[in-house]
Design a protein around this motif. Structure first.
Motif, PDB file in Angstrom:
ATOM      1  N   ASP A 145       0.834  -1.212   0.000  1.00  0.00           N
ATOM      2  CA  ASP A 145       0.000   0.000   0.000  1.00  0.00           C
ATOM      3  C   ASP A 145       0.865   1.257   0.000  1.00  0.00           C
ATOM      4  O   ASP A 145       0.630   2.192  -0.769  1.00  0.00           O
ATOM      5  N   ALA A 146       1.853   1.281   0.866  1.00  0.00           N
ATOM      6  CA  ALA A 146       2.709   2.463   0.990  1.00  0.00           C
ATOM      7  C   ALA A 146       3.491   2.718  -0.284  1.00  0.00           C
ATOM      8  O   ALA A 146       3.680   3.872  -0.704  1.00  0.00           O
ATOM      9  N   SER A 147       3.949   1.651  -0.928  1.00  0.00           N
ATOM     10  CA  SER A 147       4.723   1.800  -2.147  1.00  0.00           C
ATOM     11  C   SER A 147       3.872   2.338  -3.289  1.00  0.00           C
ATOM     12  O   SER A 147       4.349   3.123  -4.118  1.00  0.00           O
ATOM     13  N   ILE A 148       2.621   1.931  -3.340  1.00  0.00           N
ATOM     14  CA  ILE A 148       1.692   2.463  -4.348  1.00  0.00           C
ATOM     15  C   ILE A 148       1.439   3.944  -4.102  1.00  0.00           C
ATOM     16  O   ILE A 148       1.474   4.770  -5.025  1.00  0.00           O
ATOM     17  N   LEU A 149       1.189   4.300  -2.864  1.00  0.00           N
ATOM     18  CA  LEU A 149       0.970   5.709  -2.526  1.00  0.00           C
ATOM     19  C   LEU A 149       2.176   6.561  -2.890  1.00  0.00           C
ATOM     20  O   LEU A 149       2.046   7.677  -3.411  1.00  0.00           O
ATOM     21  N   ALA A 150       3.349   6.043  -2.640  1.00  0.00           N
ATOM     22  CA  ALA A 150       4.568   6.803  -2.879  1.00  0.00           C
ATOM     23  C   ALA A 150       4.786   7.099  -4.357  1.00  0.00           C
ATOM     24  O   ALA A 150       5.482   8.050  -4.708  1.00  0.00           O
ATOM     25  N   ALA A 151       4.181   6.302  -5.234  1.00  0.00           N
ATOM     26  CA  ALA A 151       4.359   6.484  -6.670  1.00  0.00           C
ATOM     27  C   ALA A 151       3.452   7.561  -7.252  1.00  0.00           C
ATOM     28  O   ALA A 151       3.570   7.888  -8.434  1.00  0.00           O
ATOM     29  N   GLU A 152       2.527   8.094  -6.461  1.00  0.00           N
ATOM     30  CA  GLU A 152       1.710   9.250  -6.839  1.00  0.00           C
ATOM     31  C   GLU A 152       0.976   9.076  -8.177  1.00  0.00           C
ATOM     32  O   GLU A 152       1.170   9.826  -9.123  1.00  0.00           O
ATOM     33  N   GLY A 153       0.130   8.049  -8.237  1.00  0.00           N
ATOM     34  CA  GLY A 153      -0.718   7.869  -9.407  1.00  0.00           C
ATOM     35  C   GLY A 153      -0.053   7.204 -10.583  1.00  0.00           C
ATOM     36  O   GLY A 153      -0.559   7.289 -11.712  1.00  0.00           O
ATOM     37  N   ARG A 154       1.044   6.490 -10.351  1.00  0.00           N
ATOM     38  CA  ARG A 154       1.785   5.881 -11.456  1.00  0.00           C
ATOM     39  C   ARG A 154       1.952   4.374 -11.289  1.00  0.00           C
ATOM     40  O   ARG A 154       2.956   3.799 -11.710  1.00  0.00           O
ATOM     41  N   THR A 155       0.966   3.730 -10.702  1.00  0.00           N
ATOM     42  CA  THR A 155       0.998   2.279 -10.510  1.00  0.00           C
ATOM     43  C   THR A 155       0.008   1.623 -11.461  1.00  0.00           C
ATOM     44  O   THR A 155      -1.120   2.088 -11.618  1.00  0.00           O
ATOM     45  N   ILE A 156       0.437   0.522 -12.080  1.00  0.00           N
ATOM     46  CA  ILE A 156      -0.405  -0.231 -13.002  1.00  0.00           C
ATOM     47  C   ILE A 156      -0.667  -1.619 -12.421  1.00  0.00           C
ATOM     48  O   ILE A 156       0.270  -2.349 -12.081  1.00  0.00           O
ATOM     49  N   VAL A 157      -1.944  -1.961 -12.310  1.00  0.00           N
ATOM     50  CA  VAL A 157      -2.378  -3.254 -11.776  1.00  0.00           C
ATOM     51  C   VAL A 157      -3.137  -3.977 -12.879  1.00  0.00           C
ATOM     52  O   VAL A 157      -4.018  -3.389 -13.513  1.00  0.00           O
ATOM     53  N   ALA A 158      -2.814  -5.233 -13.134  1.00  0.00           N
ATOM     54  CA  ALA A 158      -3.490  -6.006 -14.179  1.00  0.00           C
ATOM     55  C   ALA A 158      -4.103  -7.266 -13.583  1.00  0.00           C
ATOM     56  O   ALA A 158      -3.442  -7.994 -12.845  1.00  0.00           O
TER      57      ALA A 158
END
Length: 302
Positions: free
Chosen positions: A30-43
């Motif tokens: 969760d924290a790592s996704i937040l840290a990327a500021e809208g740049r995470t891709i989940v498939a």
């Protein structure tokens, strides 16, 4: 809250290599996704279905095109509820999800649901504990088409999972489509899921579910962030199989609404989205540099 210093973490998911990604589970994911500021891709892909590329699991294909996280749907096709996992690719009889994550090089989440679904897919504490022990990184509490589950059902099982699994679990709750019962993700619904224990909230991207505008999605995102949860903007209306360039519109609309991750569904071909759509969204929301880096880390170790 959502705007805390976790967003300045140096563990941005878009910077991590294969080993770093596989190690992400629960709150660290969760924290790592937040840290990327809208740049995470989940498939999302079916746990087992005919591969769209010979000799590779669909999860590998999505990873190779830019996905940071893989979600397995219809887990009952690969898991009998105990024992080992069997995946539809050569030599893929694996003892656990952790081994699958190592193969794919990505953290692996699984769909769990309320209602009358196969036992292995039910959102129960027993399933949650077994799957967490097997190496699952996150639980997606959602509803497949025609199951008729309501947001109230998702709130109920989210609360049960959070109570049973404790704080050391990533639980992402919400709908990608109506699931046979048309409801919109109002701020009240979003806050209820967050209050029940969801660390991530699924909100359909503008232009997917009828009635989801940028304004409505933005209000849902604001409510989730205010309640301490992040948001996965979803495409679960088979538009993940539309022309890939539509991904640019989805990416920009999601950015305007404020989502923290983009969740591409599994219905372009049977059991997977269009990998070209994954790449187009990635290029739109994080540019060539981060897209190419993630694609370069997609190959299976020899």
């Amino acid at each position: 809250d959502w705007s805390s210093d976790v967003c300045s973490s140096d563990l941005r998911i878009l910077d991590l290599d294969r080993a770093g990604l596989v190690a992400l589970r629960g709150p660290a994911l969760d924290a790592s996704i937040l840290a990327a500021e809208g740049r995470t891709i989940v498939a999302e892909v079916f746990a087992n279905s005919t591969g769209i590329a010979d000799g590779a699991h669909n999860a590998e294909v999505m990873a190779a095109h830019g996905a940071d996280v893989i979600i397995l749907n219809f887990l009952e096709s690969a898991w009998d509820g105990s024992g080992s996992f069997r995946f539809d690719a050569p030599g893929w009889t694996l003892p656990d999800i952790a081994s699958f994550a190592e193969k794919v090089g990505r953290p692996i989440a699984v769909n769990l649901e309320p209602g009358d679904v196969p036992a292995q897919r039910r959102a129960t504490t027993e399933n949650g504990k077994r799957l967490r022990d097997a190496g699952v990184a996150a639980f997606v509490v959602t509803a497949n088409p025609w199951t008729g589950s309501a947001y109230a059902d998702l709130v109920r099982v989210t609360s049960e999972l959070r109570t049973g699994l404790g704080d050391d679990a990533a639980i992402w709750s919400g709908k990608m489509h109506g699931a046979g019962k048309h409801e919109l993700p109002t701020p009240e619904v979003v806050r209820a899921m967050a209050d029940a224990g969801a660390s991530g909230i699924l909100v359909p991207l503008p232009g997917t579910v009828p009635g989801i505008t940028i304004e409505l999605a933005g209000r849902a995102v604001e409510a989730a962030h205010g309640a301490g949860a992040f948001v996965l903007g979803t495409i679960g209306t088979s538009q993940e199989g539309s022309q890939p360039e539509l991904g640019r519109s989805f990416g920009l609309a999601g950015k305007q609404a404020g989502v923290d991750a983009f969740h591409i569904g599994d219905s372009a071909t049977y059991g997977a989205g269009d990998p070209e759509m994954v790449r187009e969204i990635s290029l739109t929301v994080r540019g060539r540099r981060h897209t190419w880096r993630r694609m370069a880390l997609g190959a299976r170790p020899r």
